[in-house]
Design a protein around this motif. Structure first.
Motif, PDB file in Angstrom:
ATOM      1  N   LEU A  80       0.811  -1.220   0.000  1.00 25.76           N
ATOM      2  CA  LEU A  80       0.000   0.000   0.000  1.00 25.76           C
ATOM      3  C   LEU A  80       0.844   1.270   0.000  1.00 25.76           C
ATOM      4  N   HIS A  81       2.004   1.214   0.601  1.00 25.50           N
ATOM      5  CA  HIS A  81       2.862   2.394   0.697  1.00 25.50           C
ATOM      6  C   HIS A  81       3.950   2.428  -0.367  1.00 25.50           C
ATOM      7  N   SER A  82       3.828   1.581  -1.347  1.00 27.61           N
ATOM      8  CA  SER A  82       4.804   1.559  -2.436  1.00 27.61           C
ATOM      9  C   SER A  82       4.236   2.302  -3.644  1.00 27.61           C
ATOM     10  N   PRO A  83       5.081   2.653  -4.591  1.00 28.04           N
ATOM     11  CA  PRO A  83       4.589   3.290  -5.813  1.00 28.04           C
ATOM     12  C   PRO A  83       3.737   2.360  -6.685  1.00 28.04           C
ATOM     13  N   LEU A  84       3.672   1.079  -6.355  1.00 25.44           N
ATOM     14  CA  LEU A  84       2.961   0.112  -7.193  1.00 25.44           C
ATOM     15  C   LEU A  84       1.454   0.329  -7.252  1.00 25.44           C
ATOM     16  N   VAL A  85       0.852   0.938  -6.216  1.00 27.37           N
ATOM     17  CA  VAL A  85      -0.601   1.100  -6.200  1.00 27.37           C
ATOM     18  C   VAL A  85      -1.071   2.320  -6.986  1.00 27.37           C
ATOM     19  N   PHE A  86      -0.132   3.126  -7.447  1.00 28.29           N
ATOM     20  CA  PHE A  86      -0.476   4.323  -8.197  1.00 28.29           C
ATOM     21  C   PHE A  86      -0.249   4.091  -9.686  1.00 28.29           C
ATOM     22  N   PRO A  87      -1.012   4.802 -10.514  1.00 28.05           N
ATOM     23  CA  PRO A  87      -0.716   4.733 -11.947  1.00 28.05           C
ATOM     24  C   PRO A  87       0.717   5.196 -12.203  1.00 28.05           C
ATOM     25  N   ARG A  88       1.258   4.805 -13.304  1.00 25.21           N
ATOM     26  CA  ARG A  88       2.640   5.141 -13.649  1.00 25.21           C
ATOM     27  C   ARG A  88       2.858   6.647 -13.630  1.00 25.21           C
ATOM     28  N   SER A  89       3.906   7.070 -12.915  1.00 24.86           N
ATOM     29  CA  SER A  89       4.225   8.497 -12.804  1.00 24.86           C
ATOM     30  C   SER A  89       4.968   8.972 -14.043  1.00 24.86           C
ATOM     31  N   ILE A  90       4.750  10.228 -14.357  1.00 21.20           N
ATOM     32  CA  ILE A  90       5.466  10.888 -15.437  1.00 21.20           C
ATOM     33  C   ILE A  90       6.104  12.141 -14.883  1.00 21.20           C
ATOM     34  N   THR A  91       6.922  12.809 -15.660  1.00 21.20           N
ATOM     35  CA  THR A  91       7.566  14.030 -15.193  1.00 21.20           C
ATOM     36  C   THR A  91       6.560  15.174 -15.173  1.00 21.20           C
ATOM     37  N   ALA A  92       6.871  16.207 -14.413  1.00 21.93           N
ATOM     38  CA  ALA A  92       5.994  17.375 -14.334  1.00 21.93           C
ATOM     39  C   ALA A  92       5.852  18.040 -15.698  1.00 21.93           C
ATOM     40  N   ALA A  93       6.947  18.120 -16.447  1.00 24.26           N
ATOM     41  CA  ALA A  93       6.892  18.747 -17.772  1.00 24.26           C
ATOM     42  C   ALA A  93       5.980  17.958 -18.709  1.00 24.26           C
ATOM     43  N   GLU A  94       6.104  16.639 -18.676  1.00 19.86           N
ATOM     44  CA  GLU A  94       5.256  15.795 -19.525  1.00 19.86           C
ATOM     45  C   GLU A  94       3.797  15.887 -19.083  1.00 19.86           C
ATOM     46  N   ALA A  95       3.555  15.946 -17.777  1.00 20.28           N
ATOM     47  CA  ALA A  95       2.180  16.061 -17.271  1.00 20.28           C
ATOM     48  C   ALA A  95       1.551  17.379 -17.722  1.00 20.28           C
ATOM     49  N   ARG A  96       2.308  18.477 -17.641  1.00 15.95           N
ATOM     50  CA  ARG A  96       1.782  19.766 -18.100  1.00 15.95           C
ATOM     51  C   ARG A  96       1.470  19.727 -19.596  1.00 15.95           C
ATOM     52  N   ARG A  97       2.359  19.109 -20.367  1.00 21.99           N
ATOM     53  CA  ARG A  97       2.149  19.016 -21.813  1.00 21.99           C
ATOM     54  C   ARG A  97       0.890  18.201 -22.119  1.00 21.99           C
ATOM     55  N   ARG A  98       0.751  17.045 -21.479  1.00 20.85           N
ATOM     56  CA  ARG A  98      -0.409  16.192 -21.729  1.00 20.85           C
ATOM     57  C   ARG A  98      -1.703  16.852 -21.250  1.00 20.85           C
ATOM     58  N   SER A  99      -1.630  17.510 -20.092  1.00 19.08           N
ATOM     59  CA  SER A  99      -2.817  18.173 -19.559  1.00 19.08           C
ATOM     60  C   SER A  99      -3.286  19.294 -20.477  1.00 19.08           C
ATOM     61  N   ALA A 100      -2.343  20.005 -21.084  1.00 16.64           N
ATOM     62  CA  ALA A 100      -2.711  21.062 -22.030  1.00 16.64           C
ATOM     63  C   ALA A 100      -3.420  20.486 -23.249  1.00 16.64           C
ATOM     64  N   LEU A 101      -3.044  19.273 -23.635  1.00 16.89           N
ATOM     65  CA  LEU A 101      -3.665  18.638 -24.802  1.00 16.89           C
ATOM     66  C   LEU A 101      -5.035  18.030 -24.506  1.00 16.89           C
TER      67      LEU A 101
END
Length: 145
Positions: free
Chosen positions: A44-65
């Motif tokens: 539960l406290h590992s990164p495995l329970v979350f969707p795959r993380s991306i970089t902040a720059a990539e997240a901003r780019r995808r969110s804008a799209l």
């Protein structure tokens, strides 16, 4: 990267120590139960329970799209876990940024939280929201996604 797994490793080590102590005392059943409980806590406290993380720059780019919100989070955060589990399958429709893996993501969170790394911080249409209600976050998802 190791920092992301810190709490999972702490729970695993604690479980092994406690289960070993029970085994030395001759109680195999409770030792197995204790180890299983700590393995579940570690997962539960590992990164495995979350969707795959991306970089902040990539997240901003995808969110804008696509208009999807960005969630800045970190492993071991109980509020991030609450958000993740209450969103259910909808969580995969968000852009997740692990601030312990991405220094630019951590800087973005500090910039909107008076220098603190307060997570989850959800950015919707360029506006940050700290620890929002999961139902509200679900409402912010584009309906066409």
């Amino acid at each position: 990267m190791m920092r992301s797994w810190m709490w999972a490793l702490v729970f695993m080590a604690g479980g092994v120590v406690m289960a070993s102590a029970l085994l030395v005392g001759g109680t195999r059943g409770p030792a197995a139960e204790m180890l299983l409980a700590f393995v579940l806590l570690a997962a539960l406290h590992s990164p495995l329970v979350f969707p795959r993380s991306i970089t902040a720059a990539e997240a901003r780019r995808r969110s804008a799209l696509d208009g999807r919100p960005i969630v800045y989070w970190r492993p071991g955060c109980k509020y991030c876990l609450r958000l993740r589990f209450r969103l259910g399958r909808s969580a995969r429709r968000l852009h997740w940024v692990d601030i312990w893996r991405d220094p630019h993501g951590a800087a973005a969170v500090r910039a909107v939280n008076d220098g603190n790394e307060t997570v989850p911080t959800v950015v919707v249409a360029g506006r940050p929201h700290v620890n929002p209600a999961p139902a509200w976050v679900r409402e912010q998802l584009p309906s066409s996604a």
